[in-house]
Design a protein around this motif. Structure first.
Motif, short mmCIF file in Angstrom:
data_model
loop_
_atom_site.label_atom_id
_atom_site.label_comp_id
_atom_site.label_asym_id
_atom_site.label_seq_id
_atom_site.Cartn_x
_atom_site.Cartn_y
_atom_site.Cartn_z
N ILE A 5 -6.78 -0.16 -10.16
CA ILE A 5 -6.79 0.06 -11.61
C ILE A 5 -6.19 1.43 -11.91
O ILE A 5 -6.62 2.45 -11.35
N ARG A 6 -5.21 1.45 -12.79
CA ARG A 6 -4.54 2.70 -13.18
C ARG A 6 -4.60 2.87 -14.69
O ARG A 6 -4.87 1.93 -15.43
N GLY A 7 -4.29 4.07 -15.12
CA GLY A 7 -4.24 4.35 -16.55
C GLY A 7 -3.09 3.61 -17.22
O GLY A 7 -2.13 3.17 -16.57
N VAL A 8 -3.16 3.54 -18.54
CA VAL A 8 -2.15 2.80 -19.31
C VAL A 8 -0.77 3.41 -19.11
O VAL A 8 0.24 2.70 -19.03
N ASP A 9 -0.69 4.74 -19.02
CA ASP A 9 0.60 5.43 -18.94
C ASP A 9 1.05 5.67 -17.50
O ASP A 9 2.04 6.37 -17.28
N TYR A 10 0.33 5.11 -16.53
CA TYR A 10 0.66 5.39 -15.13
C TYR A 10 2.03 4.78 -14.76
O TYR A 10 2.32 3.63 -15.07
N VAL A 11 2.84 5.59 -14.10
CA VAL A 11 4.14 5.14 -13.61
C VAL A 11 4.13 5.29 -12.09
O VAL A 11 3.97 6.40 -11.58
N PRO A 12 4.27 4.18 -11.34
CA PRO A 12 4.24 4.29 -9.88
C PRO A 12 5.38 5.17 -9.38
O PRO A 12 6.50 5.12 -9.90
N PRO A 13 5.12 5.99 -8.38
CA PRO A 13 6.19 6.83 -7.84
C PRO A 13 7.18 5.97 -7.06
O PRO A 13 6.85 4.89 -6.57
N PRO A 14 8.42 6.43 -6.97
CA PRO A 14 9.40 5.68 -6.17
C PRO A 14 8.99 5.67 -4.70
O PRO A 14 8.47 6.67 -4.18
N ARG A 15 9.19 4.55 -4.06
CA ARG A 15 8.81 4.41 -2.65
C ARG A 15 10.05 4.50 -1.77
O ARG A 15 11.12 3.99 -2.12
N LEU A 51 -2.80 -2.25 -1.60
CA LEU A 51 -2.80 -1.87 -3.01
C LEU A 51 -1.59 -2.43 -3.76
O LEU A 51 -0.93 -1.73 -4.53
N GLY A 52 -1.27 -3.70 -3.51
CA GLY A 52 -0.22 -4.38 -4.26
C GLY A 52 1.19 -4.15 -3.76
O GLY A 52 2.13 -4.72 -4.29
N GLU A 53 1.36 -3.32 -2.74
CA GLU A 53 2.69 -2.99 -2.25
C GLU A 53 2.85 -3.42 -0.80
O GLU A 53 1.87 -3.44 -0.04
N ILE A 54 4.07 -3.76 -0.42
CA ILE A 54 4.37 -4.01 0.99
C ILE A 54 4.59 -2.66 1.65
O ILE A 54 5.51 -1.91 1.27
N VAL A 57 -4.69 -3.32 -14.03
CA VAL A 57 -4.81 -3.61 -12.60
C VAL A 57 -3.39 -3.84 -12.07
O VAL A 57 -2.72 -4.79 -12.47
N HIS A 58 -2.95 -2.98 -11.17
CA HIS A 58 -1.62 -3.11 -10.57
C HIS A 58 -1.77 -4.02 -9.34
O HIS A 58 -1.83 -3.56 -8.21
N ALA A 59 -1.85 -5.33 -9.61
CA ALA A 59 -2.14 -6.29 -8.54
C ALA A 59 -0.97 -6.44 -7.58
O ALA A 59 -1.16 -6.54 -6.37
N VAL A 60 0.24 -6.52 -8.11
CA VAL A 60 1.46 -6.63 -7.29
C VAL A 60 2.44 -5.60 -7.84
O VAL A 60 2.70 -5.57 -9.05
N GLU A 61 2.99 -4.76 -6.99
CA GLU A 61 3.82 -3.66 -7.45
C GLU A 61 5.11 -3.56 -6.64
O GLU A 61 5.09 -3.19 -5.46
N ASN A 62 6.22 -3.98 -7.27
CA ASN A 62 7.55 -3.79 -6.71
C ASN A 62 7.70 -4.43 -5.32
O ASN A 62 8.17 -3.81 -4.37
N VAL A 63 7.31 -5.71 -5.22
CA VAL A 63 7.35 -6.43 -3.95
C VAL A 63 8.68 -7.18 -3.82
O VAL A 63 9.09 -7.88 -4.75
N SER A 64 9.34 -7.00 -2.67
CA SER A 64 10.62 -7.66 -2.42
C SER A 64 10.64 -8.24 -1.01
O SER A 64 10.19 -7.59 -0.06
N PHE A 65 11.12 -9.48 -0.89
CA PHE A 65 11.34 -10.10 0.42
C PHE A 65 12.16 -11.36 0.20
O PHE A 65 12.36 -11.81 -0.93
#
Length: 605
Positions: free
Chosen positions: A578-588, A527-530, A325-333
């Protein structure tokens, strides 16, 4: 017969028995509901509105309650009916939707079985015919892949989907009257809009009358033909919704309407502003002046960089990790002293997990959290516990976060004693001072949590958080479950304390109208991203991301004139994180719209 109301309530009284005797909680309430009409019964907690609805269904406990007056369904008395006949009426002629569907659904029975049971009992259908009708009903309330979800259990549905199941169950026997008791209070703004549109559409199709119980005046404007305002058991005002909104006559009605946060009310102002105070006797006060903007040059007290929190999903015989579960993904503030940054979004978007990850109540997977320049993510547990003196959290449910066996004076003093900020005597003395600061009396320190209202318990939790002299407070849906006037009081208290003590707030909410009122800056999560972040005026005045626009469009507008206007409500659900084990989020990639206003470039994902 056509002019006869579906429901007529005349001089209704309800008494409850306690150790001290009988207490009257509903006092001579009268109203009628015509065919295909929606009547909203409005009031704060304790006003008697839900007891009125339960009395219509004769669901009040028999041994400890008594009902007086008349309740007529199609001209026939419900109070005179024997219990056996009432069982046929409940779910047959009159159906009810409750506020929390999870407590109304049996967790060990599939939703298809539960709806079919009502059809077999009330309409005499055979099992196969009942199951076919269940699928039709689930399709009608727009549950995706209805046939495949027939055998699913309640826990496999989201809150909005569970409420749709309850509506399908209520419609199963084609009732004349649908009673909806706060059916949207706990739902996100977009899901609330979907449910309201669904009820209106089904009312037109099924020719139902609706008794709608709520404390949300925006919802009343969206759905009700007429309204009854209740206060301490009395019906203080009744009439067409448009007329009451345009010219409320009772001071209490004027107070309720004035306290409703209206989206767009902050246009042209710079800083947050207090809500109008609610006076139950003299009516609303004038609009208070907005607070000044935060000094932008001051160094952030909290810096969050690339924060990521994921949870393993295990399955199979050996409980191997099958996904995450990618609950929080690359959040910055960042967050400055005296500033309020609001995190907004639907349930499941990751905003609460973000708050918990910052305090290390949930350990993040990666990223950086700096408090006054010190990295928190690598601190040992004991050292992290000490740093939480500077960061405190106020939770959505104050009753769940208070020990029911501990007097509230001791609950407020305990963090000061544990953190060695005061001796036991000094801590209890300061607890009384803190109660005064949050608008309560010091002698209340000797009471237990159950002796307070919801708003008072939230004030107690604020006092407890202030005891350790924090610099950052994470307020996680801290006002979402409160009545409109209590919500105004608690928000005003938070703003006053911020102005007085220079507190920084991370304000987590899905209530966009409240967020607009209290925020300096706003971050929208999906989906976990700003997906969008910027100054409050920029995000609300010039939203760029489609999801931000969707959130703002779903906010109920307290204007009855717009009730009959066509409204497009997106009916899709938030995607699974929910993502696969090998999932790599794309650059935003983020685009700069204006100073401080950034929006994520949209992707097809």
């Amino acid at each position: 017969m056509s002019d006869m109301p579906v429901l007529a309530v005349k001089n209704l009284t309800v008494d409850f028995r306690s150790n001290s005797g009988w207490t009257r909680v509903v006092k001579d309430v009268s109203f009628t509901i015509g065919r295909q009409e929606t009547l909203a019964v409005v009031g704060e907690s304790g006003s008697g509105k839900s007891v009125t609805a339960l009395s219509v269904m004769r669901l009040a406990p028999k041994r400890s309650s008594r009902i007086g007056g008349e309740i007529l369904l199609d001209g026939e008395s419900l109070l005179a009916r024997p219990e056996r006949q009432m069982r046929q009426i409940r779910g047959g002629d009159v159906a009810m939707i409750f506020q929390e569907p999870m407590t109304s659904l049996n967790p060990v029975l599939s939703i298809g079985f539960q709806i079919a049971e009502a059809l077999i009992l009330h309409r005499g259908l055979a099992r196969r015919a009942a199951e076919a009708e269940v699928v039709r009903l689930l399709d009608k309330v727009r549950i995706p892949s209805a046939a495949s979800r027939f055998h699913d259990y309640p826990h496999r549905f989201s809150g909005g989907m569970r409420q749709r199941v309850m509506i399908a169950m209520a419609l199963a026997c084609q009732p004349k009257l649908l009673i909806a008791d706060e059916p949207t209070t706990a739902l996100d703004v977009t899901i609330q809009a979907q449910i309201l549109e669904l009820i209106k559409e089904l009312q037109r199709d099924e020719h139902m009358s609706v008794l709608f119980i709520t404390h949300d005046m925006g919802v009343v404007a969206e759905i009700a033909d007429r309204m009854v305002v209740m206060k301490t058991g009395h019906a203080v005002e009744e009439g067409p919704t448009e007329a009451i909104f345009a010219c409320p006559k009772h001071p209490y009605t004027r107070s309720l309407l004035s306290a409703v946060p209206r989206l767009g009310s902050m246009t042209g102002t710079q800083g947050p502003a207090r809500f109008r105070s609610v006076d139950r006797d003299t009516g609303p006060a004038t609009d208070p002046a907005p607070f000044p903007e935060t000094v932008a040059a001051e160094r952030p007290i909290l810096e969050v960089k690339a924060l990521t929190t994921r949870f393993d999903v295990r399955g199979g015989l050996l409980s191997r990790v099958t996904g995450r579960v990618h609950a929080v993904e690359n959040v910055s503030f960042d967050l400055r002293p005296g500033e309020t940054l609001s995190l907004v979004g639907e349930s499941g978007c990751g905003k609460s997990t973000t708050g918990r990850s910052i305090l290390r109540l949930t350990n993040p997977t990666s990223g950086s959290v700096l408090l006054d320049g010190e990295e928190l993510t690598q601190l040992p547990r004991r050292a992290m516990r000490a740093r939480r003196q500077k960061m405190q959290m106020i939770f959505q449910d104050p009753f769940a976060s208070l020990d029911p066996r501990m007097k509230i004076g001791a609950a407020i003093a305990e963090p000061m004693i544990v953190n060695k900020l005061a001796s036991p005597d000094d801590a209890h003395r300061r607890a009384g001072d803190l109660l005064v600061r949050v608008g309560l009396a010091p002698e209340m320190a000797g009471r237990y949590p159950h002796e307070f209202s919801g708003g008072q318990r939230q004030r107690i939790c604020i006092a407890r958080a202030l005891g350790v002299r924090p610099r950052v407070i994470v307020a996680d849906e801290s006002v979402s479950a409160l009545d409109v006037s209590v919500k105004a009081q608690v928000v005003n208290l938070l703003l006053d304390l911020q102005q007085e003590l220079g507190l920084a707030y991370l304000f987590i909410s899905h209530d966009m109208a409240v967020v607009e009122r209290v925020s300096h800056r706003v971050a929208v999560m999906y989906l976990g991203e700003i997906v969008e972040i910027g100054p409050r005026a920029a995000v609300f005045g010039n939203p760029q991301h489609p999801y931000t626009k969707r959130l703002l469009a779903a906010v109920p507008v307290p204007d009855p004139a717009r009730r009959l206007a066509p409204r497009t409500v997106a009916d899709d659900q938030i995607k699974s994180p929910i993502r696969g084990v090998d999932y790599v989020p794309p650059p935003r990639v983020y685009r700069k719209i204006s100073p401080g206003h950034l929006v994520q470039a949209c992707s097809d994902e």
